[in-house]
Each structure stands twice: as structure tokens, then as C-alpha cells.
Motif scaffolding. Structure first.
Motif, PDB file in Angstrom:
ATOM      1  N   HIS A 104       0.840  -1.200   0.000  1.00  0.00           N
ATOM      2  CA  HIS A 104       0.000   0.000   0.000  1.00  0.00           C
ATOM      3  C   HIS A 104       0.875   1.250   0.000  1.00  0.00           C
ATOM      4  O   HIS A 104       0.633   2.197  -0.762  1.00  0.00           O
ATOM      5  N   LEU A 105       1.899   1.262   0.837  1.00  0.00           N
ATOM      6  CA  LEU A 105       2.801   2.415   0.928  1.00  0.00           C
ATOM      7  C   LEU A 105       3.574   2.617  -0.370  1.00  0.00           C
ATOM      8  O   LEU A 105       3.691   3.748  -0.872  1.00  0.00           O
ATOM      9  N   LEU A 106       4.111   1.540  -0.928  1.00  0.00           N
ATOM     10  CA  LEU A 106       4.905   1.664  -2.146  1.00  0.00           C
ATOM     11  C   LEU A 106       4.061   2.144  -3.320  1.00  0.00           C
ATOM     12  O   LEU A 106       4.518   2.964  -4.131  1.00  0.00           O
ATOM     13  N   GLU A 107       2.824   1.674  -3.416  1.00  0.00           N
ATOM     14  CA  GLU A 107       1.955   2.159  -4.495  1.00  0.00           C
ATOM     15  C   GLU A 107       1.710   3.649  -4.388  1.00  0.00           C
ATOM     16  O   GLU A 107       1.606   4.354  -5.389  1.00  0.00           O
ATOM     17  N   ALA A 108       1.634   4.145  -3.153  1.00  0.00           N
ATOM     18  CA  ALA A 108       1.301   5.546  -2.941  1.00  0.00           C
ATOM     19  C   ALA A 108       2.508   6.470  -3.039  1.00  0.00           C
ATOM     20  O   ALA A 108       2.369   7.627  -3.442  1.00  0.00           O
ATOM     21  N   VAL A 109       3.699   5.984  -2.701  1.00  0.00           N
ATOM     22  CA  VAL A 109       4.837   6.881  -2.496  1.00  0.00           C
ATOM     23  C   VAL A 109       6.021   6.601  -3.420  1.00  0.00           C
ATOM     24  O   VAL A 109       6.726   7.524  -3.826  1.00  0.00           O
ATOM     25  N   ALA A 110       6.261   5.340  -3.790  1.00  0.00           N
ATOM     26  CA  ALA A 110       7.492   4.979  -4.493  1.00  0.00           C
ATOM     27  C   ALA A 110       7.570   5.594  -5.885  1.00  0.00           C
ATOM     28  O   ALA A 110       6.552   5.875  -6.529  1.00  0.00           O
ATOM     29  N   SER A 111       8.794   5.772  -6.348  1.00  0.00           N
ATOM     30  CA  SER A 111       9.031   6.231  -7.713  1.00  0.00           C
ATOM     31  C   SER A 111       8.757   5.085  -8.684  1.00  0.00           C
ATOM     32  O   SER A 111       8.694   3.918  -8.276  1.00  0.00           O
ATOM     33  N   PRO A 112       8.592   5.389  -9.978  1.00  0.00           N
ATOM     34  CA  PRO A 112       8.375   4.306 -10.951  1.00  0.00           C
ATOM     35  C   PRO A 112       9.461   3.226 -10.905  1.00  0.00           C
ATOM     36  O   PRO A 112       9.161   2.029 -10.970  1.00  0.00           O
ATOM     37  N   ALA A 113      10.715   3.649 -10.768  1.00  0.00           N
ATOM     38  CA  ALA A 113      11.805   2.676 -10.714  1.00  0.00           C
ATOM     39  C   ALA A 113      11.727   1.832  -9.450  1.00  0.00           C
ATOM     40  O   ALA A 113      11.952   0.612  -9.488  1.00  0.00           O
ATOM     41  N   GLN A 114      11.402   2.448  -8.330  1.00  0.00           N
ATOM     42  CA  GLN A 114      11.269   1.702  -7.076  1.00  0.00           C
ATOM     43  C   GLN A 114      10.102   0.725  -7.132  1.00  0.00           C
ATOM     44  O   GLN A 114      10.185  -0.379  -6.585  1.00  0.00           O
ATOM     45  N   LYS A 115       9.036   1.105  -7.793  1.00  0.00           N
ATOM     46  CA  LYS A 115       7.888   0.202  -7.919  1.00  0.00           C
ATOM     47  C   LYS A 115       8.259  -1.045  -8.707  1.00  0.00           C
ATOM     48  O   LYS A 115       7.835  -2.158  -8.364  1.00  0.00           O
ATOM     49  N   PHE A 195      13.795   4.749   4.090  1.00  0.00           N
ATOM     50  CA  PHE A 195      14.816   4.243   3.183  1.00  0.00           C
ATOM     51  C   PHE A 195      14.502   2.798   2.803  1.00  0.00           C
ATOM     52  O   PHE A 195      14.078   2.003   3.647  1.00  0.00           O
ATOM     53  N   LEU A 196      14.747   2.470   1.543  1.00  0.00           N
ATOM     54  CA  LEU A 196      14.643   1.099   1.065  1.00  0.00           C
ATOM     55  C   LEU A 196      16.020   0.455   1.185  1.00  0.00           C
ATOM     56  O   LEU A 196      16.978   0.883   0.532  1.00  0.00           O
ATOM     57  N   VAL A 197      16.115  -0.560   2.049  1.00  0.00           N
ATOM     58  CA  VAL A 197      17.406  -1.192   2.325  1.00  0.00           C
ATOM     59  C   VAL A 197      17.331  -2.657   1.910  1.00  0.00           C
ATOM     60  O   VAL A 197      16.532  -3.432   2.445  1.00  0.00           O
ATOM     61  N   ASP A 198      18.171  -3.053   0.960  1.00  0.00           N
ATOM     62  CA  ASP A 198      18.206  -4.442   0.518  1.00  0.00           C
ATOM     63  C   ASP A 198      18.790  -5.329   1.610  1.00  0.00           C
ATOM     64  O   ASP A 198      19.729  -4.950   2.320  1.00  0.00           O
ATOM     65  N   ALA A 199      18.252  -6.536   1.726  1.00  0.00           N
ATOM     66  CA  ALA A 199      18.712  -7.459   2.748  1.00  0.00           C
ATOM     67  C   ALA A 199      20.182  -7.829   2.565  1.00  0.00           C
ATOM     68  O   ALA A 199      20.864  -8.181   3.527  1.00  0.00           O
ATOM     69  N   GLU A 234      19.077   6.936  -4.260  1.00  0.00           N
ATOM     70  CA  GLU A 234      17.893   6.314  -4.867  1.00  0.00           C
ATOM     71  C   GLU A 234      17.118   5.454  -3.874  1.00  0.00           C
ATOM     72  O   GLU A 234      15.993   5.020  -4.145  1.00  0.00           O
ATOM     73  N   ALA A 235      17.717   5.206  -2.709  1.00  0.00           N
ATOM     74  CA  ALA A 235      17.053   4.387  -1.707  1.00  0.00           C
ATOM     75  C   ALA A 235      16.041   5.186  -0.888  1.00  0.00           C
ATOM     76  O   ALA A 235      15.247   4.593  -0.144  1.00  0.00           O
ATOM     77  N   VAL A 236      16.056   6.507  -0.997  1.00  0.00           N
ATOM     78  CA  VAL A 236      15.089   7.320  -0.262  1.00  0.00           C
ATOM     79  C   VAL A 236      13.698   7.074  -0.830  1.00  0.00           C
ATOM     80  O   VAL A 236      13.466   7.189  -2.039  1.00  0.00           O
ATOM     81  N   LEU A 237      12.759   6.714   0.037  1.00  0.00           N
ATOM     82  CA  LEU A 237      11.372   6.490  -0.370  1.00  0.00           C
ATOM     83  C   LEU A 237      10.604   7.794  -0.183  1.00  0.00           C
ATOM     84  O   LEU A 237      10.443   8.268   0.940  1.00  0.00           O
ATOM     85  N   GLY A 238      10.163   8.367  -1.290  1.00  0.00           N
ATOM     86  CA  GLY A 238       9.497   9.661  -1.218  1.00  0.00           C
ATOM     87  C   GLY A 238      10.511  10.776  -1.069  1.00  0.00           C
ATOM     88  O   GLY A 238      11.542  10.792  -1.737  1.00  0.00           O
ATOM     89  N   GLU A 239      10.237  11.701  -0.150  1.00  0.00           N
ATOM     90  CA  GLU A 239      11.111  12.854   0.064  1.00  0.00           C
ATOM     91  C   GLU A 239      11.781  12.774   1.425  1.00  0.00           C
ATOM     92  O   GLU A 239      11.263  12.176   2.364  1.00  0.00           O
TER      93      GLU A 239
END
Length: 398
Positions: A104-115, A195-199, A234-239
């Protein structure tokens, strides 16, 4: 203006097919194995999700662009409650926490590349995720402003340092959405960033599984350390510094979807109690003919109906662009207590059977109890509800 509480035909049909699928496909797995680990872990998840996809039920909350049914909050209420009939049901349809809230959060906030990188494989069940916000005391918990995990600018990105705990689903997650402070000090009401952090990032480590009452949350509840965890811009989600605003995008709906799912389990507990009260005979009559038992059954019916109504009201407000702060707080506080009461009464009605392993009521009781704490303890919600009401009264007086 007339009020129509019925669901549109496609939602009603999807809910009906979900109910049938959960009872015929999912419940047997649950009754056979009990816990997620005993059922085979990720192999079980893949097996049930494949069956849900074949049945056309998968990811009802995600937009069609990412393979889902695109249900609004009121539509989710009908389907998620049916899914919640089994502890394995949400996992099968890919609507379990924390993945459902993260989608839900990613659909609302993420950039096209992040999606494309994170949302699409998550929505399709190819990966799992976690949401890293809660911290050991004195860090963020019931008071998110106490956030102490820090993110500082470095060449080409950010360095995250801090400790998180009770991070649901962290073990095996492909990525975390980490909330960290990028300005201000703990206690300040702003200054957080997601932040989007890969495992695979060497700076993010799971240090332990926390032993808890509940066991149905896939990937456990973990303590996670971010130590010199460097991520790119690029890992910042939103602003930057908007993390608390985005948290509200996620948390209000996530509270409601928890209510929907646990209503399903409470309904199932009530059905078990009704069956026992109808068949068990003692003192010359059916158990269900005793006034005290009838009182418990009636109170549970009232709790279920009231919790559902409050959840639908909050969903209506969210669907119509409202903040939902007061209505979701009320619904969450009431439903968390109500479903606990329903399951507890069901155990009591069933007596010795209720605390045995012959029925799953004891398991439901353990799984339900933490809901009175996570997503905001009932006491915190009551405090916030009262403050809003007092502000409203003060505004009216002025």
C-alpha cells in the motif's frame, strides 16, 4: 440519505470465493500442521500462494497493474475478513502483515523505478519485506517521535545507524523499509525519512529472533541492527524528512486491515463455541440453553457486529480522502479488545476442550493477544482519541 452497507457484486463474489477457498484449501493445512514452520515455511507459502493465484484470488488489494484486484478499503474489508478465517489465509492471498501494508505504501509513495524493483515482485509473491520502525526503549514505539536511528549524508547517499526490534518478517525479507532520523533530535515531531534497504546490504544484520506469544507472523519478530549501513540516494522512499507523513499513509489502512483479518479469526472462534454449545449436554439440557452461556454468545455477537461497523466506517472515511485519524483509532482500539473478548469467551464456553489441542482456540488466543499492543496499544489510542475530542470541544467553545 439512505445508507447501503452491501458490497458491489464483484466484491461480494470475490469474498464468497475467498471464503470457500480458505475453508477447503487453507484450513486443512492449518489444522494439519498448526504453525508456519511446521507446515514447511517458504515451501508452504509458495504452495498456498500458487493455489490462490490459480483460483483468481491473489493480491486483492493491489492495483491490476501489479496483478491484483484493486479493491478499495471497503472492498478489502469483506475479502480480508474471509481470508482471516484461517491464520494461514492472509499469507495465501499475499495480504499478510507487513507485506500488505508495505505494498500500500509503495503504491502511494514509491518512484516508478522503485515500484518495478520492489513493489512488483512483492505484489507477485516472489519476495517478502519488512517495515523497520520500532526501536528498543527509549526509541520509537508508541511514540514515533522518539525515533533515534540516524541517517547522515555521505558521498553519494546516506549512512544509517541504529537498532530496531519487533521487526515482523525480517528473517527472509528481501528488503526493509527503514525509518531513520535525518534531521532534529529524538522527541522532535519531524525529521524522519524512509529508506529502502536491501537485505544483502552488509550494514543491516538480524541479531536475534524475539520469542513471542504469537507465531503466525511469517519471518518472526526480529531485532535488527543498522551499523554503517550505506545506501544510495535512490534508496530514499518519497522525500527526505517526510517519513512521518508517509507513515500515516501506511499505518491507518494497516490498522484497519489488521482489524479485518482478526475479525475472521474471531468469527471462527465464535462458530466453534456455537457448535459446542449446541451439542454439549449437561445438567439435563444443552449447554446453549444455560442463561450464562447465552449471555456470552450474545456479547460476542455484539462485539463482532460493532467491530465490523466501526471498521467499515473508518474504511469509508479513508476511501473518501479523509485522514481517518480518529475513526481508525476508534476502530483499532475497539476491535483489538473485542476480538480478544470473543476468543476468550469461546475458550470458556468450550471448557476443557477450549484449552486443549483438539481445537485451535488456544492458538487463536495467543495470536490475538498481541494485537492489543502492536499498531498502537489500546491505551495509546484511547489517549489520542480523548485528546482529539478535547481539541474539538475547545474549538467549538471558541
Amino acid at each position: 440519505m439512505p445508507v447501503d452497507l452491501s458490497h458491489e457484486p464483484r466484491v461480494a463474489e470475490l469474498a464468497e470465493r475467498t471464503a470457500q477457498f480458505v475453508r477447503e484449501v487453507v484450513v486443512p493445512e492449518e489444522e494439519r500442521f498448526g504453525g508456519v514452520a511446521a507446515a514447511g515455511g517458504d515451501a508452504m507459502r509458495t504452495r498456498l500462494q500458487s493455489a490462490a493465484k490459480q483460483a483468481g484470488l491473489f493480491a486483492p488489494h493491489v492495483s491490476p497493474e501489479y496483478g491484483g484486484h484493486g479493491l478499495d478499503m471497503r472492498g478489502r474489508a469483506a475479502v480480508f475478513e474471509e481470508t482471516g478465517w484461517s491464520l494461514f489465509g492472509p499469507l495465501a492471498l499475499n495480504i499478510a502483515a507487513p507485506d500488505e501494508g508495505n505494498m500500500h505504501l509503495l503504491e502511494a509513495v514509491a518512484s516508478p523505478a522503485q515500484k518495478e524493483t520492489y513493489l512488483r515482485p512483492l505484489a507477485q509473491g516472489e519476495i517478502r519485506s519488512c517495515f523497520a520502525m520500532t526501536e528498543p526503549a527509549p526509541g520509537a514505539g508508541s511514540d514515533p517521535a522518539a525515533l533515534s536511528t540516524m541517517a547522515r549524508r555521505v558521498a553519494g547517499g546516506w549512512r544509517i545507524d541504529g537498532r530496531k526490534w519487533f521487526i515482523t518478517g525480517a528473517d527472509g525479507a528481501a528488503f526493509a523499509i527503514c525509518m531513520a532520523r535525518t534531521s532534529g533530535d529524538p522527541g522532535d515531531r519531524g525529521g524522519a525519512t524512509m529508506f529502502l534497504v536491501d537485505a544483502a546490504n552488509p550494514g543491516m544484520k538480524i541479531v536475534r529472533h524475539i520469542d513471542t506469544l504469537d507465531e503466525s507472523m511469517y519471518g518472526g519478530h526480529c531485532e535488527v541492527v543498522f551499523d554503517n549501513c550505506v545506501v544510495p540516494d535512490e534508496a530514499v522512499l518519497g522525500e527526505v524528512d517526510k517519513g512521518y507523513d508517509y507513515a500515516q499513509v501506511r499505518l491507518g489502512p494497516a490498522r484497519m486491515t489488521h482489524c479485518m483479518r482478526w475479525l475472521g479469526i474471531a468469527r471462527r472462534a465464535q462458530e466453534i463455541a456455537l457448535a459446542r454449545a449446541s451439542e454439549r449436554r449437561l445438567f439435563g439440557s444443552r449447554l446453549g440453553d444455560l442463561g450464562m452461556v447465552q449471555g456470552m454468545i450474545a456479547d460476542s455477537e455484539i462485539d463482532l457486529a460493532a467491530a465490523r461497523a466501526l471498521t467499515l466506517q473508518a474504511c469509508w472515511e479513508l476511501d473518501n480522502g479523509g485522514s481517518g485519524a480518529q475513526s481508525t483509532g476508534i476502530a483499532k482500539a475497539f476491535t483489538a479488545e473485542a476480538v480478544w473478548r470473543v476468543v476468550d469467551r469461546s475458550v470458556q464456553i468450550c471448557g476443557a476442550l477450549g484449552i486443549s489441542g483438539d481445537v485451535l482456540l488456544g492458538r487463536f488466543l495467543r495470536e490475538i493477544r498481541p494485537f492489543r499492543i502492536y499498531d498502537g496499544p489500546t491505551e495509546t489510542h484511547r489517549w489520542a482519541i480523548a485528546r482529539r475530542a478535547l481539541r474539538r470541544a475547545a474549538g467549538s467553545a471558541r
